[in-house]
Design a protein around this motif. Structure first.
Motif, mmCIF file in Angstrom:
data_model
loop_
_atom_site.group_PDB
_atom_site.id
_atom_site.type_symbol
_atom_site.label_atom_id
_atom_site.label_comp_id
_atom_site.label_asym_id
_atom_site.label_seq_id
_atom_site.Cartn_x
_atom_site.Cartn_y
_atom_site.Cartn_z
ATOM 1 N N UNK A 39 -3.885 -37.405 -133.936
ATOM 2 C CA UNK A 39 -5.251 -36.958 -134.187
ATOM 3 C C UNK A 39 -6.076 -37.067 -132.909
ATOM 4 N N UNK A 40 -6.866 -36.049 -132.632
ATOM 5 C CA UNK A 40 -7.671 -35.997 -131.423
ATOM 6 C C UNK A 40 -9.131 -35.931 -131.822
ATOM 7 N N UNK A 41 -9.910 -36.874 -131.334
ATOM 8 C CA UNK A 41 -11.304 -36.927 -131.721
ATOM 9 C C UNK A 41 -12.126 -35.788 -131.152
ATOM 10 N N UNK A 42 -11.935 -35.480 -129.876
ATOM 11 C CA UNK A 42 -12.722 -34.425 -129.239
ATOM 12 C C UNK A 42 -12.269 -33.064 -129.744
ATOM 13 N N UNK A 43 -13.147 -32.299 -130.425
ATOM 14 C CA UNK A 43 -12.717 -31.010 -130.986
ATOM 15 C C UNK A 43 -12.312 -30.000 -129.929
ATOM 16 N N UNK A 44 -12.792 -30.164 -128.705
ATOM 17 C CA UNK A 44 -12.418 -29.236 -127.647
ATOM 18 C C UNK A 44 -11.011 -29.431 -127.133
ATOM 19 N N UNK A 45 -10.368 -30.556 -127.476
ATOM 20 C CA UNK A 45 -9.006 -30.839 -127.019
ATOM 21 C C UNK A 45 -7.963 -30.690 -128.122
ATOM 22 N N UNK A 46 -8.398 -30.403 -129.341
ATOM 23 C CA UNK A 46 -7.455 -30.339 -130.455
ATOM 24 C C UNK A 46 -6.586 -29.102 -130.367
ATOM 25 N N UNK A 47 -5.370 -29.227 -130.846
ATOM 26 C CA UNK A 47 -4.509 -28.061 -130.961
ATOM 27 C C UNK A 47 -4.686 -27.460 -132.353
ATOM 28 N N UNK A 48 -4.405 -26.177 -132.506
ATOM 29 C CA UNK A 48 -4.570 -25.539 -133.817
ATOM 30 C C UNK A 48 -3.723 -26.211 -134.888
ATOM 31 N N UNK A 49 -4.205 -26.180 -136.117
ATOM 32 C CA UNK A 49 -3.486 -26.786 -137.240
ATOM 33 C C UNK A 49 -2.091 -26.193 -137.370
ATOM 34 N N UNK A 50 -1.947 -24.902 -137.107
ATOM 35 C CA UNK A 50 -0.647 -24.247 -137.257
ATOM 36 C C UNK A 50 0.385 -24.754 -136.260
ATOM 37 N N UNK A 51 -0.045 -25.438 -135.205
ATOM 38 C CA UNK A 51 0.893 -25.957 -134.214
ATOM 39 C C UNK A 51 1.546 -27.262 -134.655
ATOM 40 N N UNK A 52 1.033 -27.872 -135.711
ATOM 41 C CA UNK A 52 1.661 -29.087 -136.241
ATOM 42 C C UNK A 52 2.884 -28.711 -137.075
ATOM 43 N N UNK A 53 3.792 -29.660 -137.241
ATOM 44 C CA UNK A 53 4.971 -29.427 -138.061
ATOM 45 C C UNK A 53 4.546 -29.126 -139.501
ATOM 46 N N UNK A 54 5.192 -28.159 -140.154
ATOM 47 C CA UNK A 54 4.795 -27.804 -141.526
ATOM 48 C C UNK A 54 4.810 -28.983 -142.486
ATOM 49 N N UNK A 55 5.731 -29.952 -142.260
ATOM 50 C CA UNK A 55 5.844 -31.082 -143.181
ATOM 51 C C UNK A 55 4.602 -31.972 -143.176
ATOM 52 N N UNK A 56 3.890 -32.009 -142.052
ATOM 53 C CA UNK A 56 2.744 -32.924 -141.959
ATOM 54 C C UNK A 56 1.425 -32.173 -141.842
ATOM 55 N N UNK A 57 1.456 -30.848 -141.990
ATOM 56 C CA UNK A 57 0.236 -30.064 -141.777
ATOM 57 C C UNK A 57 -0.865 -30.463 -142.767
ATOM 58 N N UNK A 58 -0.493 -30.642 -144.027
ATOM 59 C CA UNK A 58 -1.493 -31.048 -145.017
ATOM 60 C C UNK A 58 -2.017 -32.459 -144.734
ATOM 61 N N UNK A 59 -1.119 -33.334 -144.266
ATOM 62 C CA UNK A 59 -1.559 -34.693 -143.933
ATOM 63 C C UNK A 59 -2.562 -34.672 -142.782
ATOM 64 N N UNK A 60 -2.329 -33.784 -141.814
ATOM 65 C CA UNK A 60 -3.256 -33.663 -140.685
ATOM 66 C C UNK A 60 -4.628 -33.222 -141.174
ATOM 67 N N UNK A 61 -4.643 -32.240 -142.065
ATOM 68 C CA UNK A 61 -5.917 -31.770 -142.616
ATOM 69 C C UNK A 61 -6.636 -32.892 -143.357
ATOM 70 N N UNK A 62 -5.892 -33.631 -144.170
ATOM 71 C CA UNK A 62 -6.509 -34.725 -144.913
ATOM 72 C C UNK A 62 -7.037 -35.802 -143.965
ATOM 73 N N UNK A 63 -6.261 -36.102 -142.921
ATOM 74 C CA UNK A 63 -6.680 -37.146 -141.980
ATOM 75 C C UNK A 63 -7.969 -36.753 -141.264
ATOM 76 N N UNK A 64 -8.042 -35.512 -140.810
ATOM 77 C CA UNK A 64 -9.270 -35.054 -140.144
ATOM 78 C C UNK A 64 -10.444 -35.028 -141.126
#
Length: 758
Positions: A39-64
């Motif tokens: 997880x990256x706090x600065x929104x200007x440094x984040x990578x797109x959600x689609x670049x995360x592994x499909x298995x953890x994509x929903x977890x990334x959304x929930x975490x943010x």
């Protein structure tokens, strides 16, 4: 005839050969798990959600979504010249738009909902495409733009998607599989039971898993065994497990990790609430864990609302190397993942390696000697008996004196990886028990059945009875003895800055004195020791090849040059260089200025000019107008403090801020209190981080060496912040546990049972 290559031959052969099940079976894919460092706090440094592994994509959304938008309120926003005046981002906009984020990296504003639920792979729709594209914002029209975005159709849809996504009860799968209220109650009982057991194990630093966790096992591991014990003691818990869904027992290793993660995140939430909006300092150190991984530990140091200096554990971060660049990058990632801004960081404290590189070979042999001699109780007993007999012999010969406190029984201490004084505590017993250690090694050599042990003991005897070993041992005892008092003073929690500055000066003077005048006495002492123990002393005028070079190069120096220049002077210069680096002229000036706030003897060291210099060093925290007012505020403060009853008898700088808060002087003298806060967060040592490594060796042991970095970090956070962890209610942890992932079942919507520990 067609030509066949070696590759085509084996390809055709393998194709024609029937495969067994073992040969066709693919290796099991490792489970992809979300790490908080992703997880990256600065929104200007984040990578797109689609670049995360499909298995953890929903977890990334929930975490943010759980973390909320990044809204740095304590930074200075850059100003831009627009339409004849300077304009900048306004922090009041955060209160008006709860979705608004700001990137320090790009100086741009973003929308959290649009980042999570737009097609992030398209650059024109990354973030809020209206005002964050390429980091450009027209701040003059920013608020109008935000208002338009607030009612924009795409934004409204993204916000609704986020709310539906986080509300698991509206999930389609939840509608297809109906779960009764009674089953939900039983589920919550199982969840609460697992959480209670997990909390107990985390607090004790005990292992969760067992070697055999099957239903027929006699020892399923501590976690499952405690749950079984719980079921036998509490009937309602037993019923919840027996009548509940068998595919939702809340016992799996993944549930254990998720519960630990929920506990750690709740602890970090409390810590972030404490530190949010405050200036802080980070204490950093690195050490290897039992699996030979380099772990960087970070502690935050700040002053809380009560004026007390607080130190909170931020976490561990695995680093590939311990270079300054690698540590800095890891620190930035860790701070960013917790949405902490570098702009409010007011210092870093680093700790160096315990061993000096010039004599690393010597320190590699010391633990081997200690471990070999103390490998068993029998060897320890023999060592103490031999040493006792030698002491009696020396007393009879008049070589040593008797008296109260003299010639006490002692053992060998293993050198630690982080404790600065540990090497001195190891080398002194080796010097005192020299003859007994040699005798024990000879016994090991004679009695050992394994040839490897025989050769090992023989090699250690040869190493100890060499002039190199004896010389370096005496040298390091001299040098570590000089720095021992300073080392212990710097590791104290209640550091006296004035006394520490005197000790630093004393150590530097002592090292310079031994550099100029200590060679001859040291060499004489070493020669006397060697003659007494029949160790050959080399001819100091004899020429030898330079150590570490080939004989063919014929680069020769005398033994005198080697021991005097390449060992003696290099070792002393290394310590002096380290002291000068850590306590440079600027750092020493800073510490001297800080000492002016010492309340001892009614603020006898108070000096307005030096404190003004201290404020100038922290230029980012005081503007020109405040610097003009500060001298009068300082004079008024010290006069008031000398008349205030609470300051009478106060001798610690750390108590000054607490008394100011207690007497509300922090509101009357805000500039003075700000300067004191900056003074208090700057320590002179990193002993606190070393205490973290003591806990690290307790959590991750030889039997738990395969523990993953993320789970290890979660356990460490809860274990080291027990005071906070104890106060967190079960309901908060269970709520976070449910929100972290899409759960198979949910707790009752309204009816909540009490925690079993209440």
């Amino acid at each position: 005839m067609s030509k066949r290559t070696l590759q085509s031959y084996f390809s055709s052969s393998s194709a024609s050969t029937p495969h067994t099940n073992e040969s066709t079976s693919e290796p099991k894919k490792s489970r992809v798990e979300l790490s908080h460092s992703d997880l990256i706090g600065d929104p200007g440094k984040r990578k797109p959600i689609d670049d995360y592994q499909p298995e953890i994509r929903d977890q990334v959304k929930r975490a943010y979504a759980l973390n909320g938008p990044t809204q740095p309120r304590d930074i200075i926003f850059p100003r831009k010249w627009m339409s004849g005046e300077f304009r900048s981002f306004q922090k009041t906009w955060f209160d008006e738009f709860d979705w608004l984020e700001y990137s320090e990296y790009k100086g741009a504003a973003y929308c959290l909902y649009c980042y999570l639920f737009f097609n992030s792979s398209k650059p024109e729709k990354f973030g809020s495409s209206v005002f964050a594209h390429q980091g450009y914002v027209n701040w003059k029209k920013a608020k109008d733009t935000f208002n338009k975005h607030n009612v924009c159709k795409t934004h409204v849809e993204a916000r609704q998607k986020c709310e539906d996504f986080m509300n698991q009860r509206t999930n389609v799968g939840r509608k297809l599989v109906q779960v009764g209220k009674e089953e939900e109650k039983r589920y919550e009982i199982r969840l609460t039971t697992s959480l209670d057991v997990a909390r107990f194990l985390i607090m004790q630093g005990d292992a969760f898993r067992g070697h055999d966790e099957s239903s027929t096992s006699l020892n399923k591991g501590t976690f499952r065994e405690m749950v079984d014990w719980y079921k036998d003691k509490v009937e309602i818990v037993k019923t919840a497990y027996e009548k509940g869904y068998k595919n939702c027992q809340m016992l799996s290793p993944y549930v254990q990790k998720d519960l630990t993660k929920a506990c750690a995140e709740e602890v970090m939430s409390v810590i972030m609430d404490e530190i949010r909006g405050r200036k802080f300092l980070v204490l950093i150190d690195e050490s290897r864990d039992v699996s030979i991984k380099e772990q960087m530990a970070v502690i935050l140091r700040f002053v809380n609302d009560e004026g007390k200096v607080m130190e909170r554990f931020l976490g561990l971060q695995h680093v590939e190397s311990c270079t300054a660049i690698a540590l800095k990058e890891a620190l930035v990632r860790m701070l960013s993942s917790r949405k902490l801004s570098i702009s409010v960081l007011r210092g870093q404290g680093y700790d160096g390696a315990s061993n000096m590189r010039d004599i690393a070979d010597f320190f590699n042999y010391v633990p081997l000697i200690v471990n070999t001699v103390g490998a068993s109780c029998m060897r320890k007993d023999v060592l103490l008996a031999k040493h006792h007999d030698m002491l009696l012999e020396k007393i009879e010969n008049g070589e040593i004196m008797t008296g109260r406190g003299l010639n006490q029984e002692s053992g060998l201490a293993r050198p630690g990886d982080t404790r600065r004084g540990s090497h001195l505590k190891t080398l002194l017993p080796i010097l005192v028990m020299w003859e007994a250690i040699i005798d024990v090694l000879e016994i090991v050599k004679k009695d050992s059945v394994k040839p490897a042990c025989t050769r090992g003991a023989l090699g250690l005897i040869g190493k100890m009875e060499s002039f190199d070993f004896v010389f370096i041992m005496h040298l390091m005892i001299e040098l570590l003895g000089m720095t021992d008092i300073l080392s212990r003073a710097l590791q104290r929690k209640d550091q006296d800055i004035v006394e520490a500055m005197h000790l630093i000066t004393d150590v530097k003077d002592s090292l310079q004195d031994i550099r100029e005048n200590g060679w001859e006495p040291l060499l004489k002492k070493v020669k006397t020791f060697c003659e007494k123990n029949e160790i050959e002393v080399p001819d100091m005028d004899e020429e030898i090849n330079i150590r570490g070079t080939s004989r063919r190069r014929k680069q020769k120096v005398t033994n005198m040059h080697y021991y005097h220049v390449e060992i003696f002077l290099v070792a002393i210069d290394a310590i002096l260089t380290e002291l000068n680096h850590r306590f440079s002229e600027i750092s020493s000036e800073l510490l001297v200025c800080m000492a002016c706030f010492n309340p001892r003897n009614s603020f006898s060291n108070f000096n307005v000019d030096k404190l003004m210099r201290l404020a100038e060093i922290y230029a980012e925290d005081f503007d020109i107008g405040e610097l003009a007012l500060l001298p009068n505020h300082l004079k008024s403060f010290v006069n008031r403090a000398r008349r205030t009853q609470e300051f009478l008898g106060c001798s610690e700088l750390g108590k000054v801020a607490e008394i100011m808060v207690k007497t509300t002087m922090n509101t009357s003298y805000q500039l003075v209190y700000r300067l004191i806060e900056l003074t208090l967060i700057l320590p002179m040592a990193t002993a606190s981080v070393e205490r973290i490594f003591s806990a690290m060796s307790f959590i991750k042991t030889d039997l738990r060496s395969k523990m993953g970095d993320e789970w290890f970090n979660d356990l460490m956070i809860c274990y080291n912040e027990k005071e906070i962890f104890r106060k967190i209610e079960n309901e908060k942890i269970k709520k976070r546990f449910e929100e972290m992932k899409n759960r198979r079942m949910l707790m009752p919507k309204k009816l909540m049972i009490a925690s079993s520990d209440e």
